[in-house]
Every structure is written in structure tokens, then in C-alpha cells.
Design a protein around this motif. Structure first.
Motif, PDB file in Angstrom:
ATOM      1  N   LEU A 237       1.023  -1.268   0.258  1.00  0.00           N
ATOM      2  CA  LEU A 237      -0.256   0.229  -0.014  1.00  0.00           C
ATOM      3  C   LEU A 237       0.486   1.259   0.051  1.00  0.00           C
ATOM      4  CD1 LEU A 237      -3.047  -1.486   2.772  1.00  0.00           C
ATOM      5  CD2 LEU A 237      -3.244  -0.794  -0.267  1.00  0.00           C
ATOM      6  N   LEU A 238       2.250   0.941   1.267  1.00  0.00           N
ATOM      7  CA  LEU A 238       3.272   2.828   1.021  1.00  0.00           C
ATOM      8  C   LEU A 238       3.554   2.924  -0.575  1.00  0.00           C
ATOM      9  CD1 LEU A 238       4.853   2.007   4.259  1.00  0.00           C
ATOM     10  CD2 LEU A 238       2.717   3.428   3.996  1.00  0.00           C
ATOM     11  N   ARG A 239       4.188   1.405  -1.853  1.00  0.00           N
ATOM     12  CA  ARG A 239       4.641   1.479  -2.858  1.00  0.00           C
ATOM     13  C   ARG A 239       3.420   1.774  -3.542  1.00  0.00           C
ATOM     14  NH1 ARG A 239       6.691  -3.814  -1.403  1.00  0.00           N
ATOM     15  NH2 ARG A 239       7.779  -4.213  -0.105  1.00  0.00           N
ATOM     16  N   ARG A 240       2.010   1.832  -3.406  1.00  0.00           N
ATOM     17  CA  ARG A 240       1.332   2.836  -5.063  1.00  0.00           C
ATOM     18  C   ARG A 240       1.722   3.232  -4.609  1.00  0.00           C
ATOM     19  NH1 ARG A 240      -3.662  -1.302  -4.982  1.00  0.00           N
ATOM     20  NH2 ARG A 240      -2.397  -3.757  -5.776  1.00  0.00           N
ATOM     21  N   PHE A 241       1.225   4.281  -2.401  1.00  0.00           N
ATOM     22  CA  PHE A 241       0.986   5.497  -2.914  1.00  0.00           C
ATOM     23  C   PHE A 241       2.148   6.239  -3.414  1.00  0.00           C
ATOM     24  CE2 PHE A 241       1.639   9.299   0.396  1.00  0.00           C
ATOM     25  CZ  PHE A 241       0.474   9.945  -0.015  1.00  0.00           C
ATOM     26  N   TYR A 242       3.038   6.007  -3.067  1.00  0.00           N
ATOM     27  CA  TYR A 242       3.970   6.736  -3.131  1.00  0.00           C
ATOM     28  C   TYR A 242       4.737   7.204  -5.111  1.00  0.00           C
ATOM     29  CZ  TYR A 242       6.209   8.705   1.027  1.00  0.00           C
ATOM     30  OH  TYR A 242       6.632   9.333   2.249  1.00  0.00           O
ATOM     31  N   PHE A 243       4.526   5.466  -5.459  1.00  0.00           N
ATOM     32  CA  PHE A 243       4.486   5.788  -6.934  1.00  0.00           C
ATOM     33  C   PHE A 243       3.056   6.429  -7.660  1.00  0.00           C
ATOM     34  CE2 PHE A 243       6.976   0.844  -6.517  1.00  0.00           C
ATOM     35  CZ  PHE A 243       7.573   1.882  -6.363  1.00  0.00           C
ATOM     36  N   ASN A 244       2.210   6.430  -7.005  1.00  0.00           N
ATOM     37  CA  ASN A 244       1.402   7.363  -8.205  1.00  0.00           C
ATOM     38  C   ASN A 244       0.977   8.706  -7.074  1.00  0.00           C
ATOM     39  OD1 ASN A 244      -0.027   4.980  -8.788  1.00  0.00           O
ATOM     40  ND2 ASN A 244      -0.899   4.800  -7.169  1.00  0.00           N
ATOM     41  N   LYS A 245       2.438   9.317  -6.144  1.00  0.00           N
ATOM     42  CA  LYS A 245       2.576  10.614  -6.337  1.00  0.00           C
ATOM     43  C   LYS A 245       3.256  11.220  -7.201  1.00  0.00           C
ATOM     44  CE  LYS A 245      -1.121  11.139  -3.628  1.00  0.00           C
ATOM     45  NZ  LYS A 245      -2.328  11.780  -3.912  1.00  0.00           N
ATOM     46  N   GLY A 246       4.028  10.234  -7.067  1.00  0.00           N
ATOM     47  CA  GLY A 246       5.526  10.709  -8.597  1.00  0.00           C
ATOM     48  C   GLY A 246       6.919  10.309  -8.232  1.00  0.00           C
ATOM     49  N   ASN A 308       2.855  15.195 -11.950  1.00  0.00           N
ATOM     50  CA  ASN A 308       3.382  14.248 -11.453  1.00  0.00           C
ATOM     51  C   ASN A 308       3.372  12.493 -12.289  1.00  0.00           C
ATOM     52  OD1 ASN A 308       4.371  16.265  -9.413  1.00  0.00           O
ATOM     53  ND2 ASN A 308       2.551  15.690  -8.460  1.00  0.00           N
ATOM     54  N   TYR A 309       4.315  12.193 -11.643  1.00  0.00           N
ATOM     55  CA  TYR A 309       4.710  11.287 -12.737  1.00  0.00           C
ATOM     56  C   TYR A 309       3.705   9.845 -11.839  1.00  0.00           C
ATOM     57  CZ  TYR A 309       6.391   5.970 -13.030  1.00  0.00           C
ATOM     58  OH  TYR A 309       6.284   4.811 -13.112  1.00  0.00           O
ATOM     59  N   SER A 310       2.689   9.217 -12.475  1.00  0.00           N
ATOM     60  CA  SER A 310       1.610   7.854 -11.490  1.00  0.00           C
ATOM     61  C   SER A 310       2.210   7.321 -12.146  1.00  0.00           C
ATOM     62  CB  SER A 310       0.843   8.963 -11.327  1.00  0.00           C
ATOM     63  OG  SER A 310      -0.184   8.127 -11.348  1.00  0.00           O
ATOM     64  N   ALA A 311       1.987   6.017 -11.395  1.00  0.00           N
ATOM     65  CA  ALA A 311       2.051   5.293 -11.877  1.00  0.00           C
ATOM     66  C   ALA A 311       0.552   4.043 -12.544  1.00  0.00           C
ATOM     67  CB  ALA A 311       3.294   3.506 -11.250  1.00  0.00           C
ATOM     68  N   SER A 312      -0.257   4.334 -11.809  1.00  0.00           N
ATOM     69  CA  SER A 312      -1.277   3.800 -12.018  1.00  0.00           C
ATOM     70  C   SER A 312      -1.914   4.322 -13.620  1.00  0.00           C
ATOM     71  CB  SER A 312      -2.512   4.517 -10.443  1.00  0.00           C
ATOM     72  OG  SER A 312      -2.512   6.267 -11.148  1.00  0.00           O
ATOM     73  N   LYS A 313      -1.654   5.965 -13.652  1.00  0.00           N
ATOM     74  CA  LYS A 313      -1.567   6.337 -15.328  1.00  0.00           C
ATOM     75  C   LYS A 313      -1.084   5.834 -16.749  1.00  0.00           C
ATOM     76  CE  LYS A 313      -4.242   9.808 -13.580  1.00  0.00           C
ATOM     77  NZ  LYS A 313      -5.635   9.675 -14.112  1.00  0.00           N
ATOM     78  N   VAL A 314       0.254   5.383 -16.269  1.00  0.00           N
ATOM     79  CA  VAL A 314       1.202   4.518 -16.643  1.00  0.00           C
ATOM     80  C   VAL A 314       0.050   2.915 -17.032  1.00  0.00           C
ATOM     81  CG1 VAL A 314       2.704   3.427 -17.253  1.00  0.00           C
ATOM     82  CG2 VAL A 314       3.211   5.441 -16.357  1.00  0.00           C
ATOM     83  N   GLU A 315      -0.118   2.290 -15.815  1.00  0.00           N
ATOM     84  CA  GLU A 315      -0.933   1.289 -15.970  1.00  0.00           C
ATOM     85  C   GLU A 315      -2.184   1.737 -16.988  1.00  0.00           C
ATOM     86  OE1 GLU A 315      -3.174  -1.259 -12.872  1.00  0.00           O
ATOM     87  OE2 GLU A 315      -1.059  -1.175 -12.446  1.00  0.00           O
ATOM     88  N   GLU A 316      -2.841   2.686 -16.442  1.00  0.00           N
ATOM     89  CA  GLU A 316      -4.117   3.240 -17.101  1.00  0.00           C
ATOM     90  C   GLU A 316      -3.780   3.574 -18.659  1.00  0.00           C
ATOM     91  OE1 GLU A 316      -5.694   6.534 -15.679  1.00  0.00           O
ATOM     92  OE2 GLU A 316      -6.315   5.710 -13.616  1.00  0.00           O
ATOM     93  N   SER A 317      -2.854   3.959 -19.402  1.00  0.00           N
ATOM     94  CA  SER A 317      -2.116   3.344 -20.456  1.00  0.00           C
ATOM     95  C   SER A 317      -2.010   2.618 -20.998  1.00  0.00           C
ATOM     96  CB  SER A 317      -1.155   4.638 -20.437  1.00  0.00           C
ATOM     97  OG  SER A 317      -1.798   5.802 -20.078  1.00  0.00           O
ATOM     98  N   ILE A 318      -1.388   1.841 -20.116  1.00  0.00           N
ATOM     99  CA  ILE A 318      -0.753   0.553 -21.013  1.00  0.00           C
ATOM    100  C   ILE A 318      -1.995  -0.427 -20.847  1.00  0.00           C
ATOM    101  CG2 ILE A 318      -0.290  -1.922 -20.018  1.00  0.00           C
ATOM    102  CD1 ILE A 318       2.413  -0.383 -19.239  1.00  0.00           C
TER     103      ILE A 318
END
Length: 814
Positions: A237-246, A308-318
Motif C-alpha cells: 500500500l505504501l509503495r502504490r501510494f508513493y509511486f502514484n505521487k511521483g 506528477n509521475y503516476s504508476a497508475s496513469k502508466v498502467e491505465e495507458s498500457i
């Protein structure tokens, strides 16, 4: 010396030649021994069995009459009998051609008892143990059960629980098994420490993880229990939070759980390294598949340069790119993001590489952990099935869908090799959670007295993924009941279908000129247009009866300050058009857009909804009703944990008919005054339901209006000097709104009937003033459900408004 060596050598050669015949015959002698032990058996005899018949025992053996049996076969048969766990002792002996099997049967369990267990009831422990009534007893099972009971107590914070067992022999080879538990004290979490967090406060991070500190109310829940599996989930949960905050370089260095044996309390420490905060740089798409151009797919990209960099936005694009290319016939497409960090500007250039993936097929989908939810509810969230091409992105999309259902605490999807190199088995591991909810809300009005509403809802009804809700509302002069049901996959398609029925009775009082009994319902169908946008169509019908209050026909019931020189008959004429039955039948649609980071506790994102209903499909009503709402959430300060919430709502009714005579009065054709919008306690806090807007100056009843708007601005913050583990937050808010546009025929009727109506009373009819309030809230994520208490003070009101300063609501999941 040479002579001595010659003599020894000669003696060795003589011994070798003399013993040679013995070495030559030795193998045949050993072979004779083996043959002696490998004899054909003609019969198998079973002894010592009391409960089981001999044929059943013989069926477990690895040999049969007529076989050539060796000692290895006998050993294998002994192991096979022990493996059944039916016997405490087994021996097998061969006497010439007869194989004698001697067994000592395990006892049958008569009853299982638990003693000393207060925290966990018998039913919960019984579901965990392997030894069950009417099962076969073994010491191995009982010893394993001791471990299982200890694990069950550890999950509820009793790490030092001690468990023993006793076997009580009974007649007929039966036993009772007693498990004795010394529960010990509860293991608490005294402190949760975050080390290395520079951007986000400890309070903010503590809100992210599911493990909480022990507090005075922890006995109501289990969030303060140390569980290694839960801590592992908290790290994710912490990793997801930080990855989605840049923070693309974020990593957890270590996690330690230190137990103080004296206080039986854990100190949990998360050590982390945030790294720099990145924004998106250049974004591009490259394709190596002939016929697939990256330029035609750029509109699907969710990653915008400068954000801001967001892993979830990258995932949605993929996911979006993969689905579009797969629709063009490339089932094995693989989209891989390639990130290029610029450490000087703290930007990440992202290139989406489109290529043909490995040709691997799904052999089987295995689902584990769904004790309550049925398999098909989970399988229908897959866009893939057995035999389809395996696509990692579509599997990830399924994981997101399963999480959004709200049925599961944890969703994990992995793969393992199939029966052939080009096949895989997809394994879905689930941890279910409570999906039912009990809700209670209420308030107090200075005019209407107390009111309360209670409801029960279940969003995974009978494990079928269906939604059902039953509600009831009671106030001094109104009662209502409702039932709602929804099936999210109607006829197996990704289309929802549902219905809603309700009945409302509002009594006439000295403050209300009429009583209304309304019964209605609707049938709706919905489809997802995208992952965030959905549409629905519905048919609605309702029938109502309006009855004039007889007491208001008496002159004593008329307020002389409001009506001057009017008669009781004039009052009846003014209300007469509303009396009698009315049928409204209409069709409509709605569009809903949801882009929230968390639907239960949003901090970022947008929610919007537009709906229109056209009444005129039979019945008496004929008008168009339009309503819209838009909400936005934004984290104003990560460090201070400040969240801003804004909402705007509005509605308008457009009538189509001219005028007609009804009950001797001229009214708008197809529209009643009672069909107007009315204010409620959520429109502008500080005002009661029916609390503001146009009023009848004769009776004081709220008439409502054909147009309304209201808005809310709110800031939420952590309460100072209180631990985050209490789950308490505060909020300040400001509300404003209007309810106006009473139909002209209603105005004319009231004005005519009240001949001598004062100017101030006529102002009530033409109410077009803004109402506003300010206030504060306490929001508590309590162990038994979210609770909110609002206190609002009107700062813009009229003398005839109904005030309701206090309001509360609570819901509990089950």
C-alpha cells in the motif's frame, strides 16, 4: 626384505585361488535368499479390525492374492495403510502363502469440546480444527489442531495463547477430544514509526496502511493486531501510494516489529527512502507491429507531460493501448513502458513499446479464497477465459476490476506453468471482507422535532454480486419505506438491471395543509461506456393521493396575521387543485463519471452525474426534469493532510402543457405544485427538509420550486492533539443554495384565494433569496462504521425558514 615380500605375495595368491569357488557361488546364494522372500501369496487375512470390514482394508494394500510378494511390497503396504490415518498401528507378516495383516484402528471422534475460550467462540474454533465429530481421530491431527488454534488466536491479537488437548476414551472405540485454551493477554501495537519520510507526515502514512495503533476503542475492531501478512500488504500500500505521487524511486528499506515482553506490545517501524519527486517528460508510442501506428494511439495516453509521475496513469495507458490494438486482431500484443529518468530535471520520459508477445494460452483459471463469493461472480470480471491468448495487461485489468467490486480485502493474481510449454494456469487468490452495511442517521428540527432513518444494504447478496437495500425513515409527520435491488450482470452480459420501490406517507398537521400518500418505483438498465463512464436508462412510475387537512377548513385554523379577511372556503379553493389521485409515468437516462482515488475515502478525483426524466409516457404528468451534480476532491497539503472538497448541484423542471381546469381551478396541464423540487438537509446544512424556498402564505407549507442550485466548499483536516489511530478528522464547511421558480398558476391561485394576503406573505411565494450556512463537522472512521456529525449555523435565511442546526449519520459494515 625382498624374500619377505615374495613370501607374502605368494601367500595372497594361494588364498585367492582357494577362495575363488566361494565368491563364485555367493551370488547364487544371495539370489536364493531373495527368492525365498519373494513368494506368491494365495490369501490375505486381516486381524484386529472392529469397525472396518476386511475387504476395505485389503483394498488399501499394494498387493493382491496371486502376486509375487517381496519385503519391499510389504513395506509399501504398511505405509499405504498408515497413510489412510485410519490406524494407530499396522503390522504385516507372511506365513508361507498367506499374508497376515494386523491392524489397530484409530478411534472415532464422538464430540469435540473447547474450554477456556472467551475471545473466540466454539463455532469459530470448530471451523478451524481438523478433528471433527464422527471423523477418525489421530494424535497427529490433534497436534496440528493445537497449532491451528494458536494461529487463530494470533490473528485476534493473542500471540501468547496456550493450547493443550485431552483425549477421553469411550466405549466402542470412541473418544471425546477436549481442547483447553489459556488465551493470555492481548498483544497490542503501542506505536507505528515511519523513518525517512520527508514529504508526507506520519499521520498521512498511518492513514494509508491498514494496521493501526492501539487506542481506547480498539476493542471494537482488529486493526491494531500485529499480523505479518497484513504488514506485508501495508508495504505494498505504501509503495502504490508513493509511486502514484511521483516518487518512482521509492523503496522500503526494512520493516521491524519489536515486542516488549513486559507490556506485551509491539513497536512497528517502517524504514523507507522516498527519493526525488518526478514529473512526466516526453511521452511517445513506438510500434514494431506492421500496420499498427503509434500516432493513432496517442489519444489513449493518460500520462501528460508536466504532471506528477503516476504508476497508475502508466498502467491505465498500457491497458487502453493494449485493448485497442487487440481489437485490431493482435491477440498477443504486448505493451511495455520504457522510462528514461533525467536526474537533473527530475523528469521521466515514457515510451510505450508495442510488440508481439509470446504465444501463450490460458489452460485454466483457478480461484482460491472465495468462501462466500461464487466463482462465476469472479470469472465474469475477466475479459479472458480458458483457451484464450494470455495477456498480462488484461489480467491486471481484471485485478483492478475485482478490487473495485469492494468484496475483497486483498486480490492477488499470479500464473504457474501449465501442462505444456505454451500454456499457463492463472491463479486468483482472494481474501474476502464484509460487504453488508447497517446505516443510521437522524437529526433534530426546531419545528419538526426529531427524525431518524435506518437502512440495511448488502452489495454481495448471497455471494452473487447483487445489491439489495432496505430502508425506513420516520419523522413527526412523515414515514417512508424503500426496497432496492440490482443485478450487475443481467443475462450474463456486462449490463446492470435493477428495480426500486418505495412508499411515503406524509400526514397533515397544523403546519401542513395537506397529506400525501405516494407509492412508486422504477426499472433501470445500465452499461459501462468506459472504465470511468457509465450510462443507464430507466422507466419510472408513481401514483399519489393528496388529501386536504379537514382542520384547515375551520376559521380557527387560519392565521389572522397572514390572511386578512379570507374565508375557509377560499382556502379550500386554493388547495383544491392538489387534491385527488395522480399518476406519473416517464422514461429517462443518466450518465455517471467516476475518477476517484478511493471511493470510500476520496482525496483526489472527480465525480459527476447528469440525469433527465421525461414524464408523459401515459399517466397525468407531462414535464421534463433535469438534474446534475459534480464533486471534486483535492489534497491541498500532503504534509498537513488537508483535503479540499467542492460540490455543485442543480436541477430544473420544464413544463410542456398549457393550462387546464382541475377541481374547479386553472392549473398548468401535466404538472402539480407537489411535483416541485424540495430542499433537504443535505442541500444547505443548517436547514431542515422542506426548510426553505417558496411557501404558501396561508398554511406555511413549503411548495418547492422548479429550479434549484446549491454548492458546498469544505476542508478536512486531522484533529490536533489526537492520535491518527482514533480515526477522527475535522472539517469546516460553507454551503449556499436557492430553491425558486414556483409555477405562475400556483401563485395566481394562492394570491386569489388569499384576497388580503400581506406583502411580506406574498414575498414567501416569490422566494428567490439565497440561503447560506457555515459550520463544522467531526468525521469518525469508527470500528463500527463511518460516523459524521454536522453542526451548521445559517448566515442567510428568512424568518419563515425551518432551521436544523444538528445532523448526524452512521453506517456499519457486516
Amino acid at each position: 626384505m625382498m624374500l619377505l615380500r615374495t613370501i607374502i605375495k605368494s601367500a595372497f595368491l594361494v588364498f585367492l585361488f582357494a577362495a575363488a569357488p566361494l565368491f563364485v557361488t555367493l551370488p547364487s546364494g544371495l539370489g536364493g535368499i531373495t527368492q525365498a522372500h519373494a513368494a506368491v501369496i494365495s490369501r490375505i487375512e486381516v486381524r484386529g479390525n472392529r469397525r472396518m470390514d476386511a475387504d476395505t482394508i485389503i483394498s488399501y494394500l499394494t498387493v493382491s492374492p496371486g502376486d509375487n510378494v517381496t519385503r519391499y511390497d510389504i513395506d509399501a503396504s504398511v505405509k499405504a495403510l498408515f497413510a489412510t490415518e485410519l490406524f494407530s498401528d499396522v503390522s504385516i507378516e507372511q506365513q508361507v502363502s498367506v499374508l497376515i495383516v494386523v491392524v489397530d484402528e484409530n478411534a472415532t471422534v464422538n464430540k469435540v469440546f473447547f474450554e477456556g475460550n472467551n475471545r473466540l467462540k466454539d463455532q469459530a474454533l470448530s471451523a478451524n480444527v481438523k478433528v471433527q465429530p464422527q471423523s477418525i481421530y489421530s494424535d497427529e491431527k490433534a497436534a496440528y489442531d493445537v497449532e491451528l488454534i494458536g494461529i487463530a488466536y494470533a490473528r485476534v491479537g493473542r500471540d501468547d495463547a496456550e493450547v493443550t488437548y485431552e483425549v477421553v476414551p469411550l466405549d466402542n472405540n470412541r473418544v471425546n477430544v477436549i481442547y483447553r485454551v489459556n488465551e493470555g493477554g492481548k498483544t497490542k501495537i503501542s506505536e507505528i514509526i515511519f523513518v525517512g519520510n520527508q514529504t508526507f507526515s506520519n499521520r498521512r502514512l498511518a492513514d494509508i496502511i491498514s494496521t493501526k495503533r492501539t487506542n481506547l476503542l480498539s476493542f471494537l475492531g482488529t486493526s491494531d493486531i500485529y499480523d505479518p501478512n497484513k504488514v506485508a500488504s501495508d508495504q505494498e500500500l505504501l509503495r502504490r501510494f508513493y509511486f502514484n505521487k511521483g516518487f518512482a524511486d521509492f523503496q522500503i528499506i526494512s520493516v521491524s516489529a519489536d515486542l516488549n515482553d513486559d507490556t506485551n506490545e509491539y513497536t512497528l517501524t517502517f524504514s523507507m527512502e522516498e527519493g526525488p519527486r518526478y514529473t512526466f517528460g516526453d511521452v511517445a508510442i513506438e510500434s514494431s507491429i506492421p500496420g499498427v501506428s503509434g500516432d493513432g494511439l496517442t489519444h489513449l495516453i493518460e500520462t501528460v507531460p508536466g504532471d506528477n509521475y503516476s504508476a497508475s496513469k502508466v498502467e491505465e495507458s498500457i491497458i487502453a493501448i493494449t485493448e485497442r490494438v487487440a481489437e485490431e486482431g493482435y491477440a498477443f500484443v504486448e505493451v511495455v513502458p520504457r522510462g528514461n529518468r533525467n536526474f537533473e530535471t527530475n523528469t521521466i520520459d515514457v515510451t510505450y513499446l508495442i510488440d508481439e508477445g509470446a504465444r501463450v494460452y490460458i489452460e485454466d483459471i483457478s480461484i482460491l479464497g472465495n468462501d462466500r463469493t461464487r466463482d462465476y461472480v469472479i470469472r465474469r470480471e475477466f475479459d479472458l477465459s480458458e483457451g484464450d491468448a494470455y495477456n498480462r495487461v488484461l489480467i491486471q485489468k481484471t485485478r483492478t476490476r475485482l478490487e473495485r467490486l469492494g468484496f475483497f480485502e486483498k486480490v492477488d493474481i499470479s500464473t504457474r506453468p501449465g501442462s505444456e510449454p505454451d500454456k499457463v494456469i492463472v491463479v486468483v487468490r482472494l481474501t474476502e471482507k464484509a460487504t453488508g452495511e447497517f446505516s443510521l442517521s437522524g437529526g433534530y428540527s426546531t419545528n419538526g422535532g426529531p427524525s431518524a432513518e435506518i437502512s440495511f444494504s448488502e452489495k454481495n447478496f448471497l455471494g452473487r454480486g447483487q445489491f439489495i437495500r432496505v430502508s425506513a425513515r420516520q419523522s413527526e409527520d412523515e414515514q417512508s419505506y424503500g426496497l432496492s435491488f440490482s443485478e450487475p450482470y443481467f443475462l450474463g452480459y456486462r449490463m446492470s438491471a435493477g428495480f426500486n420501490v418505495s412508499t411515503t406517507t406524509s400526514d397533515s398537521t397544523s403546519d401542513r395543509a395537506y397529506a400525501v400518500d405516494t407509492t412508486g418505483g422504477n426499472i433501470s438498465f445500465g452499461i459501462p461506456l468506459t472504465e470511468k463512464l457509465g450510462a443507464s436508462a430507466f422507466y419510472a412510475i408513481s401514483g399519489s393521493d393528496v388529501t386536504i387537512a379537514a382542520s384547515l377548513l375551520e376559521p380557527s385554523a387560519i392565521d389572522a396575521d397572514v390572511i386578512q379577511g379570507s374565508a375557509a372556503g377560499e382556502l379550500s379553493a386554493a388547495l383544491a387543485p392538489w387534491a385527488g389521485s395522480w399518476l406519473a409515468s416517464g422514461v429517462g437516462y443518466s450518465l455517471t463519471y467516476v475518477d476517484l482515488d478511493n471511493t470510500s475515502d476520496p482525496r483526489e478525483g472527480i465525480y459527476a452525474k447528469l440525469s433527465q426524466t421525461f414524464y408523459g409516457v401515459g399517466g397525468d404528468a407531462s414535464y421534463l426534469s433535469t438534474e446534475a451534480t459534480a464533486s471534486a476532491y483535492h489534497t491541498l497539503s500532503e504534509e498537513a493532510d488537508l483535503v479540499v472538497f467542492a460540490r455543485a448541484r442543480g436541477g430544473h423542471i420544464e413544463t410542456f402543457g398549457g393550462t387546464t381546469m382541475r377541481n374547479g381551478a386553472l392549473v398548468i396541464d401535466g404538472f402539480r405544485t407537489t411535483d416541485n423540487f424540495q430542499s433537504n438537509t443535505k442541500a444547505v446544512r443548517g436547514f431542515d427538509s422542506f426548510g426553505f424556498g417558496p411557501r404558501d402564505p396561508i398554511t406555511g407549507d413549503a411548495l418547492g420550486g422548479r429550479t434549484y442550485w446549491n454548492g458546498t466548499a469544505e476542508v478536512q483536516f486531522p484533529l490536533p492533539f489526537l492520535s491518527r489511530s482514533f480515526g477522527l478528522r475535522g472539517a469546516f464547511f460553507a454551503d449556499a443554495g436557492m430553491l425558486f421558480n414556483l409555477d405562475p398558476q400556483a401563485k395566481a391561485l394562492i394570491t386569489t384565494a388569499g384576497g388580503g394576503v400581506t406583502a411580506s406573505a406574498l414575498g414567501d411565494i416569490n422566494d428567490e433569496s439565497i440561503r447560506a450556512s457555515v459550520g463544522g463537522s467531526i468525521i469518525w472512521a469508527s470500528p463500527f462504521g463511518p460516523l459524521r456529525v454536522d453542526y451548521a449555523v445559517p448566515i442567510a435565511s428568512e424568518t419563515y425558514d425551518d432551521i436544523r442546526e444538528f445532523n448526524f449519520g452512521v453506517s456499519s459494515k457486516f
